[in-house]
Design a protein around this motif. Structure first.
Motif, PDB file in Angstrom:
ATOM      1  N   GLY A 120       0.808  -1.220   0.000  1.00 42.72           N
ATOM      2  CA  GLY A 120       0.000   0.000   0.000  1.00 42.72           C
ATOM      3  C   GLY A 120       0.835   1.259   0.000  1.00 42.72           C
ATOM      4  O   GLY A 120       0.497   2.249  -0.657  1.00 42.72           O
ATOM      5  N   ARG A 121       1.956   1.224   0.698  1.00 38.10           N
ATOM      6  CA  ARG A 121       2.812   2.414   0.750  1.00 38.10           C
ATOM      7  C   ARG A 121       3.566   2.614  -0.555  1.00 38.10           C
ATOM      8  O   ARG A 121       3.828   3.740  -0.973  1.00 38.10           O
ATOM      9  CB  ARG A 121       3.768   2.310   1.934  1.00 38.10           C
ATOM     10  CG  ARG A 121       3.041   2.497   3.268  1.00 38.10           C
ATOM     11  CD  ARG A 121       3.915   2.159   4.436  1.00 38.10           C
ATOM     12  NE  ARG A 121       5.092   3.003   4.454  1.00 38.10           N
ATOM     13  CZ  ARG A 121       6.278   2.595   4.881  1.00 38.10           C
ATOM     14  NH1 ARG A 121       6.444   1.361   5.307  1.00 38.10           N
ATOM     15  NH2 ARG A 121       7.293   3.421   4.883  1.00 38.10           N
ATOM     16  N   TRP A 122       3.924   1.520  -1.234  1.00 33.62           N
ATOM     17  CA  TRP A 122       4.527   1.666  -2.562  1.00 33.62           C
ATOM     18  C   TRP A 122       3.513   2.298  -3.524  1.00 33.62           C
ATOM     19  O   TRP A 122       3.867   3.153  -4.348  1.00 33.62           O
ATOM     20  CB  TRP A 122       4.986   0.314  -3.099  1.00 33.62           C
ATOM     21  CG  TRP A 122       6.289  -0.173  -2.531  1.00 33.62           C
ATOM     22  CD1 TRP A 122       6.501  -1.303  -1.793  1.00 33.62           C
ATOM     23  CD2 TRP A 122       7.577   0.458  -2.669  1.00 33.62           C
ATOM     24  NE1 TRP A 122       7.820  -1.410  -1.453  1.00 33.62           N
ATOM     25  CE2 TRP A 122       8.517  -0.358  -1.974  1.00 33.62           C
ATOM     26  CE3 TRP A 122       8.019   1.625  -3.294  1.00 33.62           C
ATOM     27  CZ2 TRP A 122       9.865  -0.027  -1.897  1.00 33.62           C
ATOM     28  CZ3 TRP A 122       9.371   1.951  -3.214  1.00 33.62           C
ATOM     29  CH2 TRP A 122      10.267   1.137  -2.528  1.00 33.62           C
ATOM     30  N   VAL A 123       2.250   1.871  -3.418  1.00 38.65           N
ATOM     31  CA  VAL A 123       1.199   2.468  -4.243  1.00 38.65           C
ATOM     32  C   VAL A 123       1.067   3.960  -3.932  1.00 38.65           C
ATOM     33  O   VAL A 123       0.915   4.798  -4.834  1.00 38.65           O
ATOM     34  CB  VAL A 123      -0.149   1.755  -4.006  1.00 38.65           C
ATOM     35  CG1 VAL A 123      -1.289   2.489  -4.713  1.00 38.65           C
ATOM     36  CG2 VAL A 123      -0.073   0.306  -4.479  1.00 38.65           C
ATOM     37  N   GLY A 124       1.159   4.292  -2.652  1.00 36.79           N
ATOM     38  CA  GLY A 124       1.100   5.693  -2.253  1.00 36.79           C
ATOM     39  C   GLY A 124       2.217   6.520  -2.850  1.00 36.79           C
ATOM     40  O   GLY A 124       2.006   7.654  -3.297  1.00 36.79           O
ATOM     41  N   LEU A 125       3.425   5.963  -2.889  1.00 36.59           N
ATOM     42  CA  LEU A 125       4.561   6.676  -3.468  1.00 36.59           C
ATOM     43  C   LEU A 125       4.362   6.931  -4.957  1.00 36.59           C
ATOM     44  O   LEU A 125       4.658   8.011  -5.472  1.00 36.59           O
ATOM     45  CB  LEU A 125       5.844   5.878  -3.244  1.00 36.59           C
ATOM     46  CG  LEU A 125       6.331   5.761  -1.798  1.00 36.59           C
ATOM     47  CD1 LEU A 125       7.622   4.955  -1.742  1.00 36.59           C
ATOM     48  CD2 LEU A 125       6.551   7.130  -1.186  1.00 36.59           C
ATOM     49  N   VAL A 126       3.846   5.924  -5.664  1.00 35.94           N
ATOM     50  CA  VAL A 126       3.592   6.085  -7.101  1.00 35.94           C
ATOM     51  C   VAL A 126       2.531   7.154  -7.335  1.00 35.94           C
ATOM     52  O   VAL A 126       2.668   8.016  -8.220  1.00 35.94           O
ATOM     53  CB  VAL A 126       3.155   4.744  -7.721  1.00 35.94           C
ATOM     54  CG1 VAL A 126       2.742   4.943  -9.172  1.00 35.94           C
ATOM     55  CG2 VAL A 126       4.291   3.728  -7.641  1.00 35.94           C
ATOM     56  N   LEU A 127       1.472   7.129  -6.525  1.00 37.53           N
ATOM     57  CA  LEU A 127       0.427   8.150  -6.652  1.00 37.53           C
ATOM     58  C   LEU A 127       0.976   9.540  -6.372  1.00 37.53           C
ATOM     59  O   LEU A 127       0.619  10.510  -7.043  1.00 37.53           O
ATOM     60  CB  LEU A 127      -0.719   7.844  -5.682  1.00 37.53           C
ATOM     61  CG  LEU A 127      -1.718   6.760  -6.092  1.00 37.53           C
ATOM     62  CD1 LEU A 127      -2.731   6.538  -4.993  1.00 37.53           C
ATOM     63  CD2 LEU A 127      -2.412   7.139  -7.395  1.00 37.53           C
ATOM     64  N   GLY A 128       1.836   9.630  -5.359  1.00 35.41           N
ATOM     65  CA  GLY A 128       2.439  10.922  -5.049  1.00 35.41           C
ATOM     66  C   GLY A 128       3.233  11.467  -6.218  1.00 35.41           C
ATOM     67  O   GLY A 128       3.150  12.656  -6.546  1.00 35.41           O
ATOM     68  N   PHE A 129       3.995  10.608  -6.864  1.00 34.80           N
ATOM     69  CA  PHE A 129       4.783  11.032  -8.019  1.00 34.80           C
ATOM     70  C   PHE A 129       3.875  11.463  -9.167  1.00 34.80           C
ATOM     71  O   PHE A 129       4.135  12.474  -9.840  1.00 34.80           O
ATOM     72  CB  PHE A 129       5.699   9.887  -8.461  1.00 34.80           C
ATOM     73  CG  PHE A 129       6.564  10.231  -9.636  1.00 34.80           C
ATOM     74  CD1 PHE A 129       7.621  11.114  -9.511  1.00 34.80           C
ATOM     75  CD2 PHE A 129       6.309   9.679 -10.879  1.00 34.80           C
ATOM     76  CE1 PHE A 129       8.418  11.442 -10.596  1.00 34.80           C
ATOM     77  CE2 PHE A 129       7.101   9.994 -11.974  1.00 34.80           C
ATOM     78  CZ  PHE A 129       8.162  10.876 -11.828  1.00 34.80           C
ATOM     79  N   LEU A 130       2.790  10.716  -9.400  1.00 33.15           N
ATOM     80  CA  LEU A 130       1.844  11.079 -10.456  1.00 33.15           C
ATOM     81  C   LEU A 130       1.183  12.420 -10.138  1.00 33.15           C
ATOM     82  O   LEU A 130       0.920  13.222 -11.049  1.00 33.15           O
ATOM     83  CB  LEU A 130       0.784   9.991 -10.615  1.00 33.15           C
ATOM     84  CG  LEU A 130       1.284   8.636 -11.148  1.00 33.15           C
ATOM     85  CD1 LEU A 130       0.142   7.625 -11.186  1.00 33.15           C
ATOM     86  CD2 LEU A 130       1.899   8.800 -12.529  1.00 33.15           C
ATOM     87  N   GLY A 131       0.908  12.665  -8.856  1.00 33.30           N
ATOM     88  CA  GLY A 131       0.334  13.944  -8.461  1.00 33.30           C
ATOM     89  C   GLY A 131       1.262  15.105  -8.777  1.00 33.30           C
ATOM     90  O   GLY A 131       0.834  16.153  -9.253  1.00 33.30           O
ATOM     91  N   VAL A 132       2.572  14.911  -8.532  1.00 34.11           N
ATOM     92  CA  VAL A 132       3.567  15.938  -8.859  1.00 34.11           C
ATOM     93  C   VAL A 132       3.568  16.214 -10.359  1.00 34.11           C
ATOM     94  O   VAL A 132       3.587  17.372 -10.803  1.00 34.11           O
ATOM     95  CB  VAL A 132       4.969  15.505  -8.388  1.00 34.11           C
ATOM     96  CG1 VAL A 132       6.027  16.491  -8.895  1.00 34.11           C
ATOM     97  CG2 VAL A 132       5.022  15.430  -6.872  1.00 34.11           C
ATOM     98  N   LEU A 133       3.546  15.150 -11.160  1.00 36.81           N
ATOM     99  CA  LEU A 133       3.542  15.317 -12.619  1.00 36.81           C
ATOM    100  C   LEU A 133       2.298  16.073 -13.087  1.00 36.81           C
ATOM    101  O   LEU A 133       2.367  16.890 -14.005  1.00 36.81           O
ATOM    102  CB  LEU A 133       3.604  13.948 -13.302  1.00 36.81           C
ATOM    103  CG  LEU A 133       4.901  13.152 -13.148  1.00 36.81           C
ATOM    104  CD1 LEU A 133       4.797  11.827 -13.898  1.00 36.81           C
ATOM    105  CD2 LEU A 133       6.097  13.950 -13.671  1.00 36.81           C
ATOM    106  N   LEU A 134       1.173  15.803 -12.432  1.00 39.21           N
ATOM    107  CA  LEU A 134      -0.062  16.479 -12.825  1.00 39.21           C
ATOM    108  C   LEU A 134      -0.003  17.968 -12.503  1.00 39.21           C
ATOM    109  O   LEU A 134      -0.537  18.802 -13.256  1.00 39.21           O
ATOM    110  CB  LEU A 134      -1.247  15.838 -12.093  1.00 39.21           C
ATOM    111  CG  LEU A 134      -2.646  16.257 -12.547  1.00 39.21           C
ATOM    112  CD1 LEU A 134      -2.841  15.943 -14.024  1.00 39.21           C
ATOM    113  CD2 LEU A 134      -3.711  15.546 -11.713  1.00 39.21           C
ATOM    114  N   VAL A 135       0.642  18.332 -11.400  1.00 42.29           N
ATOM    115  CA  VAL A 135       0.761  19.754 -11.032  1.00 42.29           C
ATOM    116  C   VAL A 135       1.729  20.480 -11.952  1.00 42.29           C
ATOM    117  O   VAL A 135       1.442  21.560 -12.466  1.00 42.29           O
ATOM    118  CB  VAL A 135       1.224  19.886  -9.569  1.00 42.29           C
ATOM    119  CG1 VAL A 135       1.538  21.343  -9.240  1.00 42.29           C
ATOM    120  CG2 VAL A 135       0.170  19.356  -8.619  1.00 42.29           C
ATOM    121  N   VAL A 136       2.892  19.871 -12.181  1.00 42.95           N
ATOM    122  CA  VAL A 136       3.949  20.547 -12.949  1.00 42.95           C
ATOM    123  C   VAL A 136       3.719  20.416 -14.444  1.00 42.95           C
ATOM    124  O   VAL A 136       4.034  21.320 -15.217  1.00 42.95           O
ATOM    125  CB  VAL A 136       5.330  19.975 -12.552  1.00 42.95           C
ATOM    126  CG1 VAL A 136       6.441  20.680 -13.314  1.00 42.95           C
ATOM    127  CG2 VAL A 136       5.542  20.130 -11.056  1.00 42.95           C
TER     128      VAL A 136
END
Length: 315
Positions: A120-136
């Motif tokens: 679950g935490r690995w999934v969280g890390l991937v989502l966090g990275f995707l969130g950064v890409l969506l912002v930038v």
């Protein structure tokens, strides 16, 4: 949940308000000047709240000098990059890139500190990275130097957080902060003098520096307290509390209302931060100790409370 998590949430909340004052200064001042004076005033909370067991004359008595020096230098580098980013690009965008720090910190905590990771935490890390890409949205918009500075800051800050987790178990608080302050004051003063820039700000700027530095000083105290009482895998996600402050402060103070992509990316990152918190029964072996989910569980399982936490209670 380890008590260090609550200290982490408090620390990053305090940092958010300190960052807001830095942004209010604008881009007309040198990052070196801002860094110098905020570091100067950050010494006040450290001096007046230091435990009785920590003597000022023992500030530079270190058990891990290489790591303490490295953390101070890298911390200064990250700070200068963040200051530049805050004064040149929108508040929420800076935070979105700085939020790469928990992701990198958690990965490093697994590789270096051998802390436990769940699916679950690995999934969280991937989502966090995707969130950064969506912002930038790289490739769909022009990236400025401020964006690059924030990216560099996030990588360096992740390394600093790992070093902090290690030295906080052996070093006194005044030593950890003392080295960082000395490096910051000395290097920034030298750069300002070499560049021929003024060292004294105007009275209004001086007041802002005083407020910013004092808040930063309390934030430093809280984050060290957090590092002593929680594994990095627990502590890193607490930085996501700044997502809330980024939207609230950016909108109310700086009239920087996040667009739909930015807002969606921040919400994804918030969800990622929640997923990154370990489950209640996870163990994280760090520095030769098995850090459990709290003293109560440690006692129930017959394990000793880590010496660093016991010492911190006495302080």
């Amino acid at each position: 949940m380890p008590v260090g998590v609550y200290f982490g949430l408090a620390a990053y909340s305090v940092y958010s308000f300190s960052d807001a004052f830095i942004k209010s200064i604008g881009s007309e001042l040198s990052p070196f000047l801002i860094s110098f004076w905020t570091a100067f005033f950050s010494t006040l909370p450290v001096i007046f709240t230091r435990p009785a067991s920590e003597k000022l004359l023992e500030t530079f008595k270190s058990k891990s000098p290489i790591k303490v020096h490295a953390r101070a230098i890298l911390g200064l580098t990250s700070s200068l990059c963040v200051i530049y980013a805050f004064t040149h690009i929108p508040f929420a965008e800076t935070y979105a890139l700085v939020f790469m720090t928990p992701i990198i910190s958690t990965i490093l905590s697994v590789l270096i500190l051998k802390e436990h990771m769940t699916t679950g935490r690995w999934v969280g890390l991937v989502l966090g990275f995707l969130g950064v890409l969506l912002v930038v949205r790289p490739g769909f918009r022009e990236l400025q130097l401020g964006h690059i500075a924030a990216m560099v800051a996030s990588v360096v800050a992740a390394i600093v957080s790992i070093l902090l987790r290690q030295v906080s178990q052996t070093e006194k608080r005044i030593t950890i902060i003392g080295y960082a302050i000395v490096y910051t004051l000395t290097i920034n003063a030298i750069i300002l003098l070499v560049m021929g820039l003024p060292l004294l700000p105007s009275p209004p700027q001086f007041l802002i520096f005083a407020i910013t530095g004092t808040l930063g000083g309390f934030g430093n105290i809280l984050i060290i307290k957090a590092a002593k009482n929680a594994p990095m895998a627990w502590l890193a996600p607490t930085q996501y509390i700044q997502i809330v402050w980024a939207v609230v402060i950016g909108s109310l103070v700086f009239a920087e209302f996040p667009g739909p992509f930015t807002l969606a990316g921040l919400l994804i990152m918030a969800a990622a931060g929640y997923l990154c918190f370990p489950s209640g029964g996870s163990r994280s072996p760090v520095g030769g100790f098995a850090f459990l989910t709290g003293p109560r569980r440690a006692r129930r399982n017959g394990s000793a409370v880590p010496p660093s936490q016991e010492r911190d209670r006495k302080d």
